[in-house]
Design a protein around this motif. Structure first.
Motif, mmCIF file in Angstrom:
data_model
loop_
_atom_site.group_PDB
_atom_site.id
_atom_site.type_symbol
_atom_site.label_atom_id
_atom_site.label_comp_id
_atom_site.label_asym_id
_atom_site.label_seq_id
_atom_site.Cartn_x
_atom_site.Cartn_y
_atom_site.Cartn_z
ATOM 1 N N VAL A 18 0.871 -1.178 0.000
ATOM 2 C CA VAL A 18 0.000 0.000 0.000
ATOM 3 C C VAL A 18 0.906 1.225 0.000
ATOM 4 O O VAL A 18 1.695 1.417 0.941
ATOM 5 N N GLN A 38 -3.824 4.215 -14.578
ATOM 6 C CA GLN A 38 -3.096 3.061 -14.056
ATOM 7 C C GLN A 38 -1.600 3.208 -14.334
ATOM 8 O O GLN A 38 -1.184 3.633 -15.414
ATOM 9 N N THR A 66 5.262 -2.840 -10.220
ATOM 10 C CA THR A 66 5.908 -4.056 -9.724
ATOM 11 C C THR A 66 7.287 -4.220 -10.349
ATOM 12 O O THR A 66 7.470 -3.985 -11.552
ATOM 13 N N LYS A 115 -0.168 -3.138 -10.526
ATOM 14 C CA LYS A 115 -0.470 -1.777 -10.938
ATOM 15 C C LYS A 115 -1.181 -1.034 -9.827
ATOM 16 O O LYS A 115 -1.793 -1.642 -8.935
ATOM 17 N N ILE A 116 -1.088 0.305 -9.866
ATOM 18 C CA ILE A 116 -1.859 1.172 -8.983
ATOM 19 C C ILE A 116 -2.653 2.127 -9.864
ATOM 20 O O ILE A 116 -2.313 2.355 -11.034
ATOM 21 N N TYR A 171 -3.522 10.214 -1.538
ATOM 22 C CA TYR A 171 -4.171 8.963 -1.869
ATOM 23 C C TYR A 171 -3.396 7.796 -1.249
ATOM 24 O O TYR A 171 -2.153 7.851 -1.140
ATOM 25 N N GLU A 172 -4.105 6.757 -0.832
ATOM 26 C CA GLU A 172 -3.487 5.486 -0.471
ATOM 27 C C GLU A 172 -3.799 4.504 -1.588
ATOM 28 O O GLU A 172 -4.975 4.189 -1.852
ATOM 29 N N LEU A 173 -2.739 4.005 -2.233
ATOM 30 C CA LEU A 173 -2.860 3.238 -3.462
ATOM 31 C C LEU A 173 -2.370 1.813 -3.206
ATOM 32 O O LEU A 173 -1.215 1.604 -2.811
ATOM 33 N N THR A 174 -3.234 0.830 -3.442
ATOM 34 C CA THR A 174 -2.884 -0.573 -3.227
ATOM 35 C C THR A 174 -2.441 -1.195 -4.543
ATOM 36 O O THR A 174 -3.125 -1.055 -5.567
ATOM 37 N N VAL A 175 -1.303 -1.872 -4.498
ATOM 38 C CA VAL A 175 -0.794 -2.535 -5.699
ATOM 39 C C VAL A 175 -1.606 -3.811 -5.897
ATOM 40 O O VAL A 175 -1.640 -4.681 -5.015
ATOM 41 N N ASN A 176 -2.278 -3.921 -7.075
ATOM 42 C CA ASN A 176 -3.135 -5.074 -7.311
ATOM 43 C C ASN A 176 -2.307 -6.271 -7.754
ATOM 44 O O ASN A 176 -1.077 -6.202 -7.864
#
Length: 801
Positions: free
Chosen positions: A165, A195, A199, A187-188, A178-183
């Protein structure tokens, strides 16, 4: 051995959970799978499976390329539940988010290895006792710092991956966060830019990438000076799921920190077992061995060039310990070391810190367990090999060591030769170099005799003879040696010189003792010309209770063969003051072991008081005015008795005991023997008249009964209900303490006075003697009964005929 490894199974499954499900379903004899509640793995995701699921996963395994033989080998290796009755369970703990795959056969294999090791090394138990395994103790305590963290700073080289995150903060001309979670695709999504693939990019490069991307939309980020600012941090780290297999305490799956290395991961789980290697730890990724970690580099140099940062699904495999050699004796780090196949004596000496200078390099011992092909029934399994250590150290030639060898490096023994020893009454005793050293130089220039205590008339030189067993004694006159060098001699190696103290000629510890009424009674050193007055002053003088006019001096008689007495007593009269200038007092001088006794003054009496209490006119504490003061004198000084006093029951308590006295006789006749002398500390008590008699003991109704001057002892017993059963005798205690004993049946019935106590004792029950056999009466009775029965029987028989 299996022809495939568990890593090959991992290669065929895209997720580690698929692997664990596959193993769990093929292992379980009861088709049951359980998983505990966790934040990372939900218990709702898994349910018990039936036997059809096993076939389904076997089919999936075949589709991945595994043969039926390989699948059966997995099931036979991990299943075998008919013998172990254990389940392979994924365990997750809170808050570590870790899970472990436990192999039920691990304990069995460990016990087999331990049994083998114990049997092989049993003959060397005494030799290797208390030698530790090198390197394993570092894993005994796991600090909190090595537990997985979900938050915290990351280094610039941190590789961002799925599950991380990121926190993106922008401020200046525009402000947002923003808090961005790597899927899972790596990608975020940034609302402004869309996007972004993150990674596999080091964190410092990712910061620059996002800054350049957003500068297209916010020009203030790229202006000089900038008007908009950007900060990118990791808000929450993803947990890494790895496998630690092989010779560890709990092989299985674990969750570790995202930036953990191989050493970090092993450290967090307690490290390898002692049967596991520290030199050849393998790290496998995607089915390939990416590195081999040697922990000896960490332990001996603090760095390890082969360690790597772990990634998701990595496997750390700890094989069995390799060639093991023990080093004992004269080394800096005696321990049990693990060597690689190409490492031998030189490497072992480097690992144990080399050898100190106090080592005997001419010889070392190797205890070797013979290989299988070299063992014979007539030979010992363990041999000893002499190693010329000096040869290998000088030439650099290595020596091949075998697994199980024990190298014992021998320390030097005490090999001093060129020395002499000086002891005794000198300032600097000890060992000195004997080369070109003379006796006078050693004693007077180096040792320096102590003037006050050294005995200069005699010293001894002790020299070892040629047989190296016996010695020769050379007496030395130190006074002559000091002035006449012709008496000097050269010393030889091993000589011992002793300088004696003056106390060998006559005792120097002359002592006198003073005791009694002085402030500091003790034993003091006797000085020349010391007198009694001098010793009294040294002891602090008299106490307040001392008799100051004279003291006694006890002196031992030296020649007891000519005297019958053992001690001579001197009575020394003293002046009124401790005048040390009094020449008459200095005529008597003390000698060794004299004992001076200072006695207390007989005219000084301390705490010379008597306490009078009860029915007297003036109660309180009274001093004994003169010697020989009696009871009647004290009662008279106390104002006499009160009208209702009961003198018959008055008592004197002395040292917690009652003095039996007839007070009436003592007061009426002062010349009576009842008028006793009073002593300090006595307590006199005069009670009130009781007008009652106390009857108790073995009577039917004990209690206080009113006094009747016409009643006697048995009258009061009758008033108490008479004697009870088993009464023995009667005790009548008068008020003054006198006691009379009468029988329970008899004519004695004495008069009873007011305040008398009547006590009836009880007879102890008689113990029945053990029956040794029938009595004469019993024998006669039984005999008559038998005769009567016989006559009756005979009579009946006759009548019947």
């Amino acid at each position: 051995m299996l022809n495939f490894s568990i890593q090959r199974i991992i290669n065929k499954f895209s997720q580690p959970l698929e692997l664990i499900l596959f193993l769990a379903l093929t292992i379980s004899a009861q088709n049951f799978f359980s998983i505990s509640d966790s934040k990372s793995l939900s218990s709702e995701s898994f349910q018990p499976y039936d036997s059809s699921k096993i076939s389904e996963y076997e089919k999936q395994a075949r589709m991945q390329g595994y043969s039926d033989e390989q699948i059966d080998l997995i099931k036979s290796r991990y299943g075998n539940t008919s013998k172990t009755a254990n389940k392979s369970v994924i365990q997750t703990t809170e808050p570590d988010y870790s899970y472990q795959l436990k192999d039920s056969t691990a304990t069995k294999s460990d016990s087999i290895n331990n049994a083998f090791t114990d049997s092989v090394y049993s003959e060397q138990e005494d030799h290797l006792e208390s030698v530790p395994y090198f390197g394993y103790s570092i894993f005994k305590q796991i600090p909190e710092a090595f537990k997985p963290n979900t938050v915290g700073p990351v280094d610039p080289g941190y590789i961002v991956g799925p599950g991380d995150v990121l926190r993106l903060a922008v401020w200046g001309q525009v402000e947002f966060q923003y808090e961005l979670t790597v899927n899972n695709e790596g990608k975020i999504f940034i609302p402004v830019a869309g996007q972004v693939h993150v990674t596999g990019i080091p964190f410092i490069e990712l910061q620059n990438k996002i800054k350049m991307l957003l500068s297209r939309h916010y020009s203030g980020l790229a202006s000089n000076p900038p008007r908009t600012f950007l900060d990118l941090t990791v808000a929450q780290l993803r947990p890494l799921r790895i496998f630690i297999m092989g010779e560890v305490k709990s092989p299985g799956g674990y969750t570790v920190s995202s930036y953990a290395t191989t050493f970090n991961a092993l450290y967090s789980v307690g490290g390898p077992l002692t049967q596991g290697t520290l030199r050849n730890i393998k790290v496998l990724r995607n089915g390939e061995e990416i590195t081999t970690v040697d922990l000896y580099q960490y332990l001996l140099t603090g760095k390890c060039t082969t360690d790597v940062r772990l990634q998701n699904n990595d496997v750390i495999f700890v094989p069995k310990r390799g060639k093991t050699v023990t080093t004992t004796g004269s080394v800096f780090r005696p321990a049990i070391y693990e060597l690689k196949d190409d490492e031998n004596l030189k490497s072992l000496l480097d690992y144990c810190g080399s050898i100190p200078t106090s080592t005997n390099i001419d010889r070392a011992l190797i205890h070797r367990i013979l290989p299988f092909d070299q063992r014979q029934l007539t030979k010992s399994v363990i041999n000893i090999i002499d190693l010329d250590l000096k040869k290998h150290l000088e030439s650099g030639e290595d020596y091949i060591l075998c697994d199980g060898d024990s190298l014992d490096i021998i320390p030097l023994t005490n090999d001093l030769h060129n020395y002499v020893r000086l002891d005794g009454a000198v300032y600097y005793p000890g060992v000195y170099q004997s080369d070109n050293l003379s006796l006078s130089e050693l004693i007077f220039n180096y040792g320096k005799p102590i003037e006050k205590t050294a005995y200069m008339k005699r010293a001894d030189l002790i020299r070892l003879n040629d047989d190296l067993i016996t010695t020769t004694l050379f007496p030395v006159d130190l006074d002559s040696l000091k002035v006449d060098k012709s008496n000097d001699m050269k010393l030889q190696a091993g000589d011992e010189i002793i300088v004696y103290e003056k106390s060998i000629e006559k005792p120097t510890d002359l002592l006198v003792t003073i005791e009694g009424e002085v402030k500091n009674p003790d034993t003091f050193t006797l000085d020349i010309n010391m007198t009694v007055m001098d010793l009294l002053i040294r002891a602090g003088g008299f106490t307040r209770n001392a008799y100051r006019k004279s003291v006694d001096v006890y002196r031992l008689i030296e020649n007891r063969e000519t005297h019958d007495t053992l001690i001579k007593v001197f009575k020394i009269n003293l002046p009124d003051s401790l005048d040390f200038t009094d020449q008459n007092q200095r005529l008597f001088q003390l000698k060794d072991r004299d004992r001076i006794i200072v006695r207390p003054d007989p005219n000084i009496v301390i705490n010379n008081y008597v306490i009078i209490d009860g029915l007297v006119k003036y109660r309180g504490k009274y001093a004994i005015e003169k010697r020989g003061e009696r009871l009647s004198d004290l009662i008279k000084r106390a104002g006499g008795l009160m009208p209702d006093a009961f003198p018959e029951g008055a008592k004197i308590i002395r040292n917690n005991k009652r003095v039996v006295v007839n007070f009436i006789r003592a007061l009426q006749n002062t010349e009576s023997k009842e008028n006793v002398l009073i002593q300090k500390g006595d307590s006199i008590f005069v009670p009130v008249r009781p007008n009652a008699v106390y009857v108790h003991g073995n009577v039917n109704n004990s209690g206080l009964f009113s006094y009747d001057k016409n009643s006697r002892a048995r009258d009061y017993i009758d008033r108490a209900g008479g004697l009870a059963d088993s009464s023995h005798f009667i005790l009548i205690k008068s008020p003054n303490g006198e006691t009379e004993k009468i029988r329970k049946r008899g004519f004695s019935n004495p008069r009873v006075y007011d305040g008398t106590e009547i006590f009836v004792t009880k007879e102890k029950p008689k113990e029945k003697a053990e029956k040794q056999g029938p009595t004469i009466g019993e024998v006669i009775r039984d005999t008559l009964a038998i005769i009567t029965s016989a006559v009756t029987v005979i009579t009946l028989v006759v009548k019947l005929k």
